[in-house]
Design an enzyme around this catalytic site. Sequence first.
Site, PDB file in Angstrom:
ATOM      1  CE  LYS A 105      -3.036   2.898   2.650  1.00 51.59           C
ATOM      2  NZ  LYS A 105      -3.420   3.292   4.010  1.00 51.59           N
ATOM      3  N   GLY A 166      -7.702   9.599  10.340  1.00 50.13           N
ATOM      4  CA  GLY A 166      -7.878   9.721  11.780  1.00 50.13           C
ATOM      5  C   GLY A 166      -8.942  10.693  12.223  1.00 50.13           C
ATOM      6  CB  ALA A 192      -8.271   8.078   5.319  1.00 48.82           C
ATOM      7  N   GLY A 193     -10.864   8.134   7.321  1.00 49.05           N
ATOM      8  CA  GLY A 193     -12.012   8.958   7.658  1.00 49.05           C
ATOM      9  C   GLY A 193     -13.193   8.240   8.262  1.00 49.05           C
ATOM     10  CG  ASN A 214      -4.959   1.477  12.563  1.00 49.50           C
ATOM     11  OD1 ASN A 214      -3.790   1.789  12.526  1.00 49.50           O
ATOM     12  ND2 ASN A 214      -5.425   0.771  13.585  1.00 49.50           N
ATOM     13  CB  THR A 215      -7.947   5.968  13.742  1.00 51.13           C
ATOM     14  OG1 THR A 215      -6.640   6.162  13.205  1.00 51.13           O
ATOM     15  CG2 THR A 215      -8.098   6.820  14.984  1.00 51.13           C
TER      16      THR A 215
END
EC number: 2.8.1.10
Length: 276
Positions: A105, A166, A192-193, A214-215
């Site tokens: 990635k 994040g 993301a987001g 992830n976050t």
Amino acid sequence: MADKLMDNLVIAGTAYSSRLLVGTGKYKDFDETRAAVDASGAEIITVAIRRTNLGQNPEEPNLLDVLPPSQYTLLPNTAGCYTLEDAVRTLRLARELLDGHTLVKLEVLGDPKTLYPNMVETLKAAEILIREGFQVMVYTSDDPIAARQLEEMGCVAVMPLASLIGSGMGILNPWNLQIIIENATVPVIVDAGVGTASDAAIAMELGCDGVLMNTAIAAAQNPVLMASAMKKAVEAGREAYLAGRMPKKLYSASPSSPVDGTIGGSQRPRDRGKAA
């Protein structure tokens, strides 16, 4: 049911039953990482080479002991890289550490505050990596033109952001995502987001092929429970997309249950308060 069982995510010729991809950072320890990954049902696990020990530091705990490549597809990423040189160097190191592993990635960040992608550097880095035989999944802005260019040069998946890394803000521009999805011939994976399960479901309902996060899991008060919720959300969103939602309309002139032909169905209801 048979159709659902055959509905795999295919990346670079390999089929995966899960459309949820998860990261391995920000957990309190490796035990929590493994528990969350198990609860998510994910088969593709992203690993930040610059931040995670995969054997380059023999004295430290090795993530590969917790998430062995024999059980998961590891996806080395270039988190923390702000130049194409750093990104390319990092993925060359990942290939050495993982015995020739080529599925990676790529992300080349634009600045440390927003972590927005630097698309000029990303395009250049992708071109170099593809030429060297890497199978590149690439973090990109939600610009449909950039996504098309990345696909045309040979990236095996495009990964547009839903909102900033994040942030947990969810999908802020579904229209651009829709354009990317409609024109792509490789998997489109929101990266993301995502902040909660409904965000993941919406991404899948739009027609995305998968969601990476992830976050949203690691920063939840109960990461393992959130991982389980995300698994269900991705599955539900995918099923809703395949089922095809009803058209949106302000109101419906037809009742959801037909009354024609039923006893009293053709009679006009009495006015309330009138005597029979």
